[in-house]
Design an enzyme around this catalytic site. Structure first.
Site, PDB file in Angstrom:
ATOM      1  N   GLY A 225      16.454  88.697  23.679  1.00 46.39           N
ATOM      2  CA  GLY A 225      16.778  88.368  25.068  1.00 46.39           C
ATOM      3  C   GLY A 225      15.554  87.856  25.785  1.00 46.39           C
ATOM      4  O   GLY A 225      14.594  87.378  25.158  1.00 46.39           O
ATOM      5  N   SER A 226      15.564  87.945  27.095  1.00 43.96           N
ATOM      6  CA  SER A 226      14.476  87.382  27.883  1.00 43.96           C
ATOM      7  C   SER A 226      13.228  88.265  27.787  1.00 43.96           C
ATOM      8  O   SER A 226      13.307  89.463  27.488  1.00 43.96           O
ATOM      9  CB  SER A 226      14.913  87.267  29.339  1.00 43.96           C
ATOM     10  OG  SER A 226      15.169  88.553  29.852  1.00 43.96           O
ATOM     11  N   THR A 227      12.102  87.672  28.085  1.00 40.60           N
ATOM     12  CA  THR A 227      10.838  88.410  28.060  1.00 40.60           C
ATOM     13  C   THR A 227      10.852  89.512  29.121  1.00 40.60           C
ATOM     14  O   THR A 227      10.356  90.616  28.881  1.00 40.60           O
ATOM     15  CB  THR A 227       9.666  87.434  28.268  1.00 40.60           C
ATOM     16  OG1 THR A 227       9.689  86.496  27.179  1.00 40.60           O
ATOM     17  CG2 THR A 227       8.333  88.153  28.285  1.00 40.60           C
ATOM     18  N   GLY A 230      12.867  92.269  27.766  1.00 37.73           N
ATOM     19  CA  GLY A 230      12.150  92.793  26.601  1.00 37.73           C
ATOM     20  C   GLY A 230      11.041  93.759  27.003  1.00 37.73           C
ATOM     21  O   GLY A 230      10.811  94.770  26.330  1.00 37.73           O
ATOM     22  N   GLU A 247      12.716  89.940  20.063  1.00 33.78           N
ATOM     23  CA  GLU A 247      12.760  88.471  19.929  1.00 33.78           C
ATOM     24  C   GLU A 247      13.012  87.927  21.322  1.00 33.78           C
ATOM     25  O   GLU A 247      14.123  88.027  21.843  1.00 33.78           O
ATOM     26  CB  GLU A 247      13.888  88.059  18.980  1.00 33.78           C
ATOM     27  CG  GLU A 247      13.739  88.566  17.554  1.00 33.78           C
ATOM     28  CD  GLU A 247      12.679  87.826  16.761  1.00 33.78           C
ATOM     29  OE1 GLU A 247      11.999  86.945  17.328  1.00 33.78           O
ATOM     30  OE2 GLU A 247      12.518  88.146  15.582  1.00 33.78           O
ATOM     31  N   CYS A 281      15.794  79.554  22.400  1.00 38.12           N
ATOM     32  CA  CYS A 281      14.478  80.180  22.593  1.00 38.12           C
ATOM     33  C   CYS A 281      13.360  79.358  21.967  1.00 38.12           C
ATOM     34  O   CYS A 281      12.247  79.346  22.474  1.00 38.12           O
ATOM     35  CB  CYS A 281      14.500  81.572  21.980  1.00 38.12           C
ATOM     36  SG  CYS A 281      15.054  81.568  20.265  1.00 38.12           S
ATOM     37  N   GLU A 380      10.028  79.577  31.132  1.00 32.41           N
ATOM     38  CA  GLU A 380      11.173  79.174  30.315  1.00 32.41           C
ATOM     39  C   GLU A 380      12.325  78.790  31.243  1.00 32.41           C
ATOM     40  O   GLU A 380      12.783  79.600  32.046  1.00 32.41           O
ATOM     41  CB  GLU A 380      11.585  80.337  29.413  1.00 32.41           C
ATOM     42  CG  GLU A 380      12.723  79.971  28.479  1.00 32.41           C
ATOM     43  CD  GLU A 380      13.146  81.122  27.584  1.00 32.41           C
ATOM     44  OE1 GLU A 380      13.407  82.222  28.114  1.00 32.41           O
ATOM     45  OE2 GLU A 380      13.239  80.919  26.365  1.00 32.41           O
TER      46      GLU A 380
HETATM   47  P1  NAD Z   1      18.723  88.930  28.950  1.00 31.38           P
HETATM   48  O1  NAD Z   1      17.391  89.537  28.670  1.00 31.38           O
HETATM   49  O2  NAD Z   1      19.175  88.841  30.347  1.00 31.38           O
HETATM   50  O3  NAD Z   1      19.870  89.725  28.165  1.00 31.38           O
HETATM   51  C1  NAD Z   1      19.812  89.925  26.771  1.00 31.38           C
HETATM   52  C2  NAD Z   1      20.651  91.148  26.422  1.00 31.38           C
HETATM   53  O4  NAD Z   1      20.039  92.303  26.974  1.00 31.38           O
HETATM   54  C3  NAD Z   1      22.068  91.118  26.974  1.00 31.38           C
HETATM   55  O5  NAD Z   1      22.931  91.728  26.032  1.00 31.38           O
HETATM   56  C4  NAD Z   1      21.949  91.969  28.231  1.00 31.38           C
HETATM   57  O6  NAD Z   1      23.171  92.543  28.625  1.00 31.38           O
HETATM   58  C5  NAD Z   1      20.963  93.027  27.773  1.00 31.38           C
HETATM   59  N1  NAD Z   1      20.207  93.684  28.829  1.00 31.38           N
HETATM   60  C6  NAD Z   1      19.938  93.245  30.082  1.00 31.38           C
HETATM   61  N2  NAD Z   1      19.166  94.149  30.728  1.00 31.38           N
HETATM   62  C7  NAD Z   1      18.943  95.163  29.866  1.00 31.38           C
HETATM   63  C8  NAD Z   1      18.194  96.375  29.932  1.00 31.38           C
HETATM   64  N3  NAD Z   1      17.526  96.728  31.031  1.00 31.38           N
HETATM   65  N4  NAD Z   1      18.150  97.173  28.838  1.00 31.38           N
HETATM   66  C9  NAD Z   1      18.795  96.819  27.704  1.00 31.38           C
HETATM   67  N5  NAD Z   1      19.533  95.697  27.583  1.00 31.38           N
HETATM   68  C10 NAD Z   1      19.600  94.868  28.651  1.00 31.38           C
HETATM   69  O7  NAD Z   1      18.692  87.503  28.245  1.00 31.38           O
HETATM   70  P2  NAD Z   1      19.829  86.363  28.283  1.00 31.38           P
HETATM   71  O8  NAD Z   1      19.701  85.636  29.559  1.00 31.38           O
HETATM   72  O9  NAD Z   1      21.127  86.936  27.895  1.00 31.38           O
HETATM   73  O10 NAD Z   1      19.345  85.451  27.065  1.00 31.38           O
HETATM   74  C11 NAD Z   1      18.439  84.427  27.188  1.00 31.38           C
HETATM   75  C12 NAD Z   1      17.049  84.859  26.734  1.00 31.38           C
HETATM   76  O11 NAD Z   1      17.071  85.259  25.358  1.00 31.38           O
HETATM   77  C13 NAD Z   1      16.061  83.727  26.809  1.00 31.38           C
HETATM   78  O12 NAD Z   1      14.865  84.195  27.385  1.00 31.38           O
HETATM   79  C14 NAD Z   1      15.838  83.348  25.355  1.00 31.38           C
HETATM   80  O13 NAD Z   1      14.610  82.736  25.097  1.00 31.38           O
HETATM   81  C15 NAD Z   1      15.957  84.657  24.680  1.00 31.38           C
HETATM   82  N6  NAD Z   1      16.262  84.469  23.255  1.00 31.38           N
HETATM   83  C16 NAD Z   1      15.286  84.746  22.325  1.00 31.38           C
HETATM   84  C17 NAD Z   1      15.512  84.529  20.969  1.00 31.38           C
HETATM   85  C18 NAD Z   1      14.474  84.834  19.938  1.00 31.38           C
HETATM   86  O14 NAD Z   1      14.845  84.991  18.782  1.00 31.38           O
HETATM   87  N7  NAD Z   1      13.203  84.920  20.273  1.00 31.38           N
HETATM   88  C19 NAD Z   1      16.751  84.034  20.560  1.00 31.38           C
HETATM   89  C20 NAD Z   1      17.712  83.747  21.524  1.00 31.38           C
HETATM   90  C21 NAD Z   1      17.455  83.976  22.871  1.00 31.38           C
END
Ligand code: NAD
Length: 487
Positions: A225-227, A230, A247, A281, A380
């Site tokens: 997910g997002s940094t 993360g 990731e 990503c 990003e």
């Molecule tokens: P996000 O971080 O908002 O959400 C990712 C996941 O985390 C979702 O399932 C969300 O419901 C969950 N989530 C949200 N807050 C949380 C918390 N406090 N605790 C636990 N889980 C939580 O990201 P997004 O907007 O859904 O996805 C886009 C991001 O993902 C971009 O930054 C992209 O670069 C990244 N991404 C990275 C990779 C990689 O392999 N490096 C691959 C795909 C996407």
């Protein structure tokens, strides 16, 4: 919230909840279905099911697990067409990409890990001062796998396949935007005959994810997910001493060297810089161009963006579909406004396409003359927005590529592969492509700096779900002769 119930999958059975979030079709903004927002009790039950399934699954032979993983692969493969169409409707991914990313890749990955786990021994013997040591790789336990919406099936497979192969049990949490396709994993698990509790599939937003990450019954967190999110996950796991793979986001550079074949480079950038409507990503979204060919590169990248086929994600000729949601489109348009108000020069796109008022479309957009300190070059965007910046020497190009809070991917473009490879070696990143960018399921994928910790794919992706135990034994020296320091 709507009132029709939504499904989730715990302990080998589908359950329903009235707590739902609508899943909306990206190309039209019309409702597509209802995604479950599970409760804390539902998660407690999912983790309990995974815990009680763990001892038998962990103790089963690699060959037994490989057989069930292969059956999972068959079940996913037989659903490949509807799966890829459903994801395209949920998140706007062009169908030509979705067929590979959501249709073919997940079953191929299940087959890969099914084979790998039978080839990598769980135990090895090393000689020791008292005789020998058994070095044993054991399943890490119950895994919380949390995925975003952009490549939902591929990212789920990158966690579930190696975790199950290693002997772990899993609670998979999908994003609300793509809650529907995640259930296909559950259907495949039923068809494949996975024992109840080995794989559980839930959905919901940040609160659901946060509860799962901190759950006392979880042994490891695998998060994509997002940094920003993360960091929150990493802090919780740090406090709990819980292993975690992260990731995260990226802002990778495409370094075009001065000897690059520009036509070939542009063919490659179509995917490397715009794949999945920019919702990727590992996008090479910062184009670095040699000053000697700067105008030529700017014109060519602008023409590339202007020429891309924007349209219905289910049309096989579409190259750029809609973004996942109105919220994501607002975010991307916000960055375009930031660019327009900076010193950068808009050379392509910059708005919603006039013929696409419905759905969440943004025209492929290019800004030239972007300073590496600009927000446009540092953050990003996660949409079809590229920056182009000039450089004078190869060293300066590498310095610009490395001057980033992220380090996930990148590309180098040149007619001299060895020269480009040397530049690639100097970039501080987890992955990088020379004259192309394609993930390789046999090689580790992941990032450095703000792009995360740990790796997925390859043998390293399996080891991420195994922990090491050394059993020191008194007895004959087995294995290779003792090391010099012991003699
Ligand atoms: P996000 O971080 O908002 O959400 C990712 C996941 O985390 C979702 O399932 C969300 O419901 C969950 N989530 C949200 N807050 C949380 C918390 N406090 N605790 C636990 N889980 C939580 O990201 P997004 O907007 O859904 O996805 C886009 C991001 O993902 C971009 O930054 C992209 O670069 C990244 N991404 C990275 C990779 C990689 O392999 N490096 C691959 C795909 C996407």
């Amino acid at each position: 919230m709507t009132s029709s119930p939504a499904r989730f999958f715990v302990d080998g059975r589908f359950h329903t909840t009235d707590s739902v979030e609508p899943v909306v079709e990206a190309a039209t903004g019309e409702p597509l279905g209802a995604g479950a927002v599970v409760s804390e009790t539902d998660i407690d039950q999912a983790v309990a099911a995974a815990r009680s399934a763990l001892p038998d699954w962990q103790a089963s032979s690699p060959e037994h697990r490989a057989g069930l993983l292969t059956a999972m692969a068959d079940a996913l493969k037989s659903r490949a067409r509807p799966t890829s169409e459903l994801v395209s409707r949920e998140n706007g991914m062009p169908i030509s990409l979705s067929r590979g990313a959501n249709g073919s890749f997940p079953p191929a990955l299940f087959r890969y890990y099914a084979q790998l786990v039978t080839e990598l021994p769980a135990e090895e013997i090393r000689p020791s001062i008292t005789g020998h040591t058994i070095v044993r790789r054991e399943a890490i336990g119950v895994v919380a796998a949390i995925i975003p919406w952009n490549y939902p099936q591929a990212l789920a497979a990158m966690k579930v396949a190696p975790a199950l192969a290693a002997g772990c049990t899993v609670v998979l949490k999908s994003s609300p935007e793509t809650a529907l396709d995640a259930l296909i994993f559950a259907e495949a698990a039923v068809e494949a005959g996975l024992p109840p509790g080995v794989l559980n599939v839930v959905s919901g937003g940040p609160a659901v994810g946060a509860y799962l990450v901190a759950h006392p019954g979880v042994d490891k967190v695998a998060f994509t997910g997002s940094t920003a999110t993360g960091r929150i996950v990493a802090e919780i796991c740090g406090r709990l001493m819980r292993p975690v793979t992260l990731e995260l986001g990226g802002k990778s550079a495409a370094i075009i060297l001065d000897d690059a074949d520009l036509d070939a480079t542009l063919r490659g950038l179509r995917a490397a810089s715009f794949v999945n409507n920019g919702q990727t990503c590992h996008l090479s979204s910062r184009v670095l161009a040699p000053r000697s060919r700067y105008d030529e590169v700017v014109d060519a990248v602008a023409a590339l963006a202007d020429g891309m086929a924007v349209g219905d994600p289910l049309d096989p000729s579409t190259e750029i579909g809609p973004l996942v949601s109105s919220r994501q489109r607002e975010r991307v348009l916000g960055y375009i406004d930031i660019g327009k108000n900076s010193g950068a020069r808009l050379v392509a796109g910059g708005s919603v396409p006039k013929d696409r008022p419905r759905g969440w479309f943004v025209a492929p957009t290019v800004f030239a003359d972007v300073a590496n300190s600009d927000r446009l070059a540092r953050e990003e965007i996660f949409g079809p927005v590229l920056t182009v910046s000039p450089y004078d020497t190869d060293d300066e190009a590498v310095a610009l590529a490395n001057d980033s809070d992220f380090g996930l991917a990148g590309t180098v473009w040149s007619s001299d592969t060895e020269r480009a490879t040397n530049v690639a070696r100097a970039v501080r990143t987890g992955t990088i492509g020379v004259n192309d960018y394609q993930l390789d399921m046999r090689a580790p994928f992941g990032g450095v700096k703000g792009s995360g910790m740990g790796r997925e794919l390859g043998p390293e992706g399996l080891e991420a779900y195994r922990t090491l135990k050394s059993i020191y034994r008194v007895g004959p020296a087995l294995g290779d002769p003792p090391a010099q320091q012991y003699s």
